[in-house]
Motif scaffolding. Structure first.
Motif, PDB file in Angstrom:
ATOM      1  N   ILE A   1       0.839  -1.204   0.000  1.00 23.74           N
ATOM      2  CA  ILE A   1       0.000   0.000   0.000  1.00 23.74           C
ATOM      3  C   ILE A   1       0.871   1.249   0.000  1.00 23.74           C
ATOM      4  CG2 ILE A   1      -1.673   1.334   1.358  1.00 23.74           C
ATOM      5  CD1 ILE A   1      -2.830  -1.394   2.273  1.00 23.74           C
ATOM      6  N   GLN A   2       1.955   1.223   0.814  1.00 25.03           N
ATOM      7  CA  GLN A   2       2.867   2.369   0.862  1.00 25.03           C
ATOM      8  C   GLN A   2       3.492   2.626  -0.507  1.00 25.03           C
ATOM      9  OE1 GLN A   2       5.613   1.287   3.965  1.00 25.03           O
ATOM     10  NE2 GLN A   2       4.285   2.043   5.619  1.00 25.03           N
ATOM     11  N   ILE A  27      -0.470   5.935  -7.624  1.00 30.37           N
ATOM     12  CA  ILE A  27      -1.349   5.195  -8.544  1.00 30.37           C
ATOM     13  C   ILE A  27      -2.542   4.572  -7.800  1.00 30.37           C
ATOM     14  CG2 ILE A  27       0.463   4.688 -10.224  1.00 30.37           C
ATOM     15  CD1 ILE A  27       0.718   1.908  -8.964  1.00 30.37           C
ATOM     16  N   GLY A  28      -2.654   4.869  -6.513  1.00 28.64           N
ATOM     17  CA  GLY A  28      -3.761   4.339  -5.718  1.00 28.64           C
ATOM     18  C   GLY A  28      -3.604   4.735  -4.269  1.00 28.64           C
TER      19      GLY A  28
END
Length: 520
Positions: free
Chosen positions: A75-76, A83-84
């Motif tokens: 996630i990091q 991009i998210g």
């Protein structure tokens, strides 16, 4: 289906559906999670995917991390690349909102000829289900009821079709707690002032399946109401959640894989399960939560007929903590039934007991008061199985004092207190015993005398260099110096302490005193 309609997860080593797909088409299977740092295996030779925890391999910058840490790292990385981003999402399942069936609350919406959908007028509410329904039709019977299904828009007078789906019961039960605040209100669903006074509910208790169904919908409804009316004070319907365990039972199948109910099987002379109908072998499966589909359900009516509702309730509460699953046992219910018979007989013994002296009245009162104090706290903290363990101890305590010098008045008054404590657990037995004891006032919980709690005697362990030498009964909250003096006068301890050099004394109030002595 958790990934969405027809979605492919794309990790054949660790998703069984992708694994099956890769094996069928002879695709390469690359391991990315190694079980407990084991050496990477050739997954092309395995028969199933590995879905457990482990350490990441073949994963570039994630290698040697555990799965949970790798998720955070991924996630990091995504957020750094812009991009998210991390997001928590909650999904309300549409099949929990509407069902294609006759029973349930009608959805007060109509479909117009131009394709639009609108709610019915308020003066048409409530929409009631038709009574002349044909339940033998295929699909939803409401779809085939022409006089109810076809209606008119009250504003335009144009033809309209009623929504024939009905609301699921989880929706119906998502706001009932608001109705309880003002049950006699006729003009609206609830009174706003009453809701603001009584809400939120202090304690919610439900099974694990309620967390994603009833509980989630209730929270959704409360937020929706708050969004539409700012005068409502609360967004959360419940202050506290307690999730109770499920009642479990073994599962059974015949040789054809068909589920069998406990009533359909029996044990042969060798202790093996066989089918009653044809004496064929029965396959015994794991213990799972009772469900109609797996037929591992015990009919409560038959158990109540044999043992009474109190015995069934007593067993379920005594078997394990309320938050844990209960493993059903006929022997356990039978044992509960026998114990409750003992409680009933104890009451008869007390009623017929001959008068005695009252030398031990105060001692007995102290002990009963202590149990009431403890049980009250246990109930408030949902430690119901521990309460039942205390009742077993109380039963032994009464039997011990029946033949001692204690007055009938004292022992009768205290058995009344215990029977009142049993009302939430065994209401039928408790009320009958209280009636036999001549008690009509059963609405008040037995009071705890806080002064008596301080007089209560407790047991502490006396140790030498960490080894327990004796157990002393002393006053509660006694200080260290007084305990030392009592130890010096104790027959078992006086000689050891007199002939030894005490290097250190460790004292834990109401629990232990440990003398560290010099070893010669």
């Amino acid at each position: 289906m958790d990934y969405g309609t027809g979605a492919i997860f794309g990790c054949p080593a660790h998703d069984q559906r992708d694994f099956d797909f890769a094996k069928k088409y002879n695709l390469k299977i690359t391991e990315v999670v190694a079980e407990k740092k084991k050496q990477p295996e050739n997954f092309n030779n395995l028969k199933e995917a590995y879905t457990g925890d482990g350490i990441l391999v073949n994963s570039d910058f994630l290698n040697n991390m555990n799965v949970e840490s790798a998720k955070v790292k991924i996630i990091q990385k995504i957020e750094n690349l812009k991009i998210g981003s991390k997001k928590v999402s909650y999904r309300l399942r549409d099949w929990g909102i509407s069902r294609q069936r006759y029973w349930g609350c009608p959805i007060p919406m109509i479909h117009l000829e131009n394709g639009t959908i609108k709610p019915v007028e308020k003066n048409e509410l409530p929409i009631k289900l038709p009574k002349d329904i044909d339940l033998k039709t295929n699909g939803n019977p409401l779809d085939h009821h022409k006089s109810w299904k076809f209606t008119k828009d009250k504003i335009s007078g144009k033809p309209a079709i009623r929504e024939t789906d009905t609301l699921d019961t989880f929706v119906d039960s998502s706001w009932y707690f608001l109705r309880f605040c003002s049950p006699k209100k006729e003009e609206s669903a609830f009174d706003l002032d009453e809701v603001n006074y009584w809400m939120p509910v202090d304690q919610y208790i439900g099974g694990v399946e309620h967390a994603i169904l009833h509980l989630l919908y209730s929270r959704f409804f409360m937020r929706a109401l708050k969004k539409n009316d700012s005068k409502i004070k609360y967004t959360e319907p419940f202050k506290g959640l307690f999730t109770q365990g499920m009642v479990c039972h073994e599962t059974y199948k015949d040789s054809n894989g068909k589920w069998l109910s406990p009533d359909e099987i029996e044990k042969d002379n060798d202790g093996n399960y066989i089918k009653k109908e044809d004496q064929s072998k029965v396959i015994v499966g794991s213990s799972e939560s009772m469900s109609k589909s797996k037929k591992n359900v015990i009919d409560p009516e038959s158990m109540i007929k044999s043992y009474g509702a109190d015995a069934v309730r007593w067993f379920i509460l005594s078997d394990s903590p309320p938050e844990k699953d209960v493993q059903w046992s006929n022997q356990g219910v039978n044992a509960a039934y026998k114990f409750l018979q003992k409680i009933y007989n104890l009451n008869l013994l007390i009623i017929d007991r001959k008068e005695s002296q009252d030398d031990l009245d105060e001692d007995f009162e102290l002990k009963i008061n202590s149990y009431i104090f403890r049980i009250t706290n246990l109930i408030e903290n949902f430690n119901l199985n521990v309460v039942i363990a205390c009742v077993y101890e109380l039963y032994n305590l009464f039997n011990e004092y029946l033949n001692k010098k204690i007055s009938n008045k004292c022992i009768k008054n205290n058995i009344i207190k215990v029977m009142k404590i049993l009302i939430p657990f065994t209401p039928h037995l408790a009320h009958e015993c209280l009636e036999l004891l001549g008690t009509n006032n059963v609405s008040k919980w037995p009071a705890v005398d806080k002064k008596m709690i301080d007089k209560e005697k407790i047991k502490i362990a006396v140790q030498l260099n960490g080894r327990t030498k004796t157990i002393l009964e002393v006053e509660k909250n006694i200080n260290q110096n007084d305990v030392v003096e009592i130890c010096k006068k104790n027959v078992k301890m006086s000689r050891n302490l007199a002939n030894s050099k005490i290097k250190k004394t460790i004292f834990v109030k109401n629990k232990i005193i440990n003398f560290i002595i010099e070893i010669k």
